[in-house]
Design a protein around this motif. Sequence first.
Motif, mmCIF file in Angstrom:
data_model
loop_
_atom_site.group_PDB
_atom_site.id
_atom_site.type_symbol
_atom_site.label_atom_id
_atom_site.label_comp_id
_atom_site.label_asym_id
_atom_site.label_seq_id
_atom_site.Cartn_x
_atom_site.Cartn_y
_atom_site.Cartn_z
ATOM 1 N N SER A 41 0.815 -1.212 0.000
ATOM 2 C CA SER A 41 0.000 0.000 0.000
ATOM 3 C C SER A 41 0.851 1.266 0.000
ATOM 4 C CB SER A 41 -0.939 0.009 1.204
ATOM 5 O OG SER A 41 -0.179 -0.053 2.411
ATOM 6 N N GLU A 42 2.070 1.153 0.464
ATOM 7 C CA GLU A 42 3.043 2.249 0.407
ATOM 8 C C GLU A 42 4.431 1.623 0.367
ATOM 9 O OE1 GLU A 42 3.067 4.662 4.141
ATOM 10 O OE2 GLU A 42 1.542 3.223 4.763
ATOM 11 N N PHE A 43 5.421 2.414 -0.035
ATOM 12 C CA PHE A 43 6.769 1.879 -0.193
ATOM 13 C C PHE A 43 7.328 1.432 1.157
ATOM 14 C CE2 PHE A 43 11.382 2.191 -0.329
ATOM 15 C CZ PHE A 43 11.642 1.354 -1.404
ATOM 16 N N TYR A 44 7.822 0.214 1.193
ATOM 17 C CA TYR A 44 8.444 -0.368 2.380
ATOM 18 C C TYR A 44 9.586 -1.248 1.888
ATOM 19 C CZ TYR A 44 9.002 -3.047 6.702
ATOM 20 O OH TYR A 44 9.514 -3.645 7.836
ATOM 21 N N SER A 45 10.804 -0.824 2.147
ATOM 22 C CA SER A 45 11.973 -1.463 1.544
ATOM 23 C C SER A 45 12.439 -2.706 2.284
ATOM 24 C CB SER A 45 13.133 -0.461 1.468
ATOM 25 O OG SER A 45 13.658 -0.217 2.765
ATOM 26 N N VAL A 46 13.179 -3.516 1.557
ATOM 27 C CA VAL A 46 13.823 -4.689 2.148
ATOM 28 C C VAL A 46 14.880 -4.227 3.159
ATOM 29 C CG1 VAL A 46 15.169 -6.785 1.676
ATOM 30 C CG2 VAL A 46 13.333 -6.101 0.116
ATOM 31 N N ALA A 47 15.512 -3.079 2.922
ATOM 32 C CA ALA A 47 16.481 -2.541 3.892
ATOM 33 C C ALA A 47 15.795 -2.278 5.233
ATOM 34 C CB ALA A 47 17.123 -1.261 3.361
ATOM 35 N N GLN A 48 14.614 -1.663 5.191
ATOM 36 C CA GLN A 48 13.895 -1.401 6.444
ATOM 37 C C GLN A 48 13.477 -2.719 7.092
ATOM 38 O OE1 GLN A 48 10.750 1.516 6.305
ATOM 39 N NE2 GLN A 48 10.311 1.281 8.473
ATOM 40 N N HIS A 49 13.050 -3.676 6.296
ATOM 41 C CA HIS A 49 12.728 -5.006 6.819
ATOM 42 C C HIS A 49 13.924 -5.563 7.598
ATOM 43 C CE1 HIS A 49 11.695 -9.291 6.845
ATOM 44 N NE2 HIS A 49 12.844 -9.502 6.241
ATOM 45 N N CYS A 50 15.123 -5.461 7.037
ATOM 46 C CA CYS A 50 16.331 -5.965 7.704
ATOM 47 C C CYS A 50 16.630 -5.191 8.988
ATOM 48 C CB CYS A 50 17.526 -5.892 6.761
ATOM 49 S SG CYS A 50 17.414 -7.032 5.368
ATOM 50 N N LEU A 51 16.429 -3.887 8.946
ATOM 51 C CA LEU A 51 16.640 -3.070 10.144
ATOM 52 C C LEU A 51 15.667 -3.458 11.246
ATOM 53 C CD1 LEU A 51 17.215 0.334 8.358
ATOM 54 C CD2 LEU A 51 18.891 -0.807 9.862
ATOM 55 N N VAL A 52 14.415 -3.688 10.885
ATOM 56 C CA VAL A 52 13.429 -4.115 11.884
ATOM 57 C C VAL A 52 13.820 -5.488 12.429
ATOM 58 C CG1 VAL A 52 11.009 -4.747 12.288
ATOM 59 C CG2 VAL A 52 11.558 -2.716 10.924
ATOM 60 N N MET A 53 14.197 -6.399 11.547
ATOM 61 C CA MET A 53 14.632 -7.729 11.989
ATOM 62 C C MET A 53 15.768 -7.616 12.999
ATOM 63 S SD MET A 53 13.465 -10.798 10.958
ATOM 64 C CE MET A 53 14.884 -11.870 10.808
#
Length: 176
Positions: A41-53
């Motif tokens: 629904s909005e831009f959400y990067s794999v980089a942010q996914h890794c940071l959250v992980m």
Amino acid sequence: MKVMNASGRLIDPFNLQPEDFDPRIIAQTLSRVCRFWSQTSEFYSVAQHCLVMESLFDDIELKKWALGHEIFEGLTGMDIPSPIKHSPAMESYRRAEERALEQLADIYGLPKPMPKAIKLYDKRLMVTEALRFMNTVNFDWTQIADPLPLKVIGKPLSMAEAQQQFLVRWYELFEM
């Protein structure tokens, strides 16, 4: 088969070399690749996914694995949805992805194989992200795994923010 990355270097995604694992390229690429095949629904990067992980763990080795677990995507720019990735036609892709994870472990002194906790939390975070960013009308994402609290995601980062935060965190964790 060779393709050019952002540095101008030609790499073979199916025969990666240690010098291909440039954190600057990884950060740039992951910050530009959107999760869920860009169907969010909005831009959400794999980089942010890794940071959250990475933020989900206290143990330093788990933090490193969490930040680096999408290394193949960071080197190739390909984030293949799980149903496609696990099809028989994608066997060579899966093998290349596994080799990239082994190389990450070798280059950065991480224990092999990637810890099961990373796989478990990756799946839980995927469900959480899907509940936040994907259409949930026709599919019950919670059948895959128990979600984490939605607040772990935070606000979506821009490409530039994700790239900078990922690279800073990489250098902190891997003491570069």
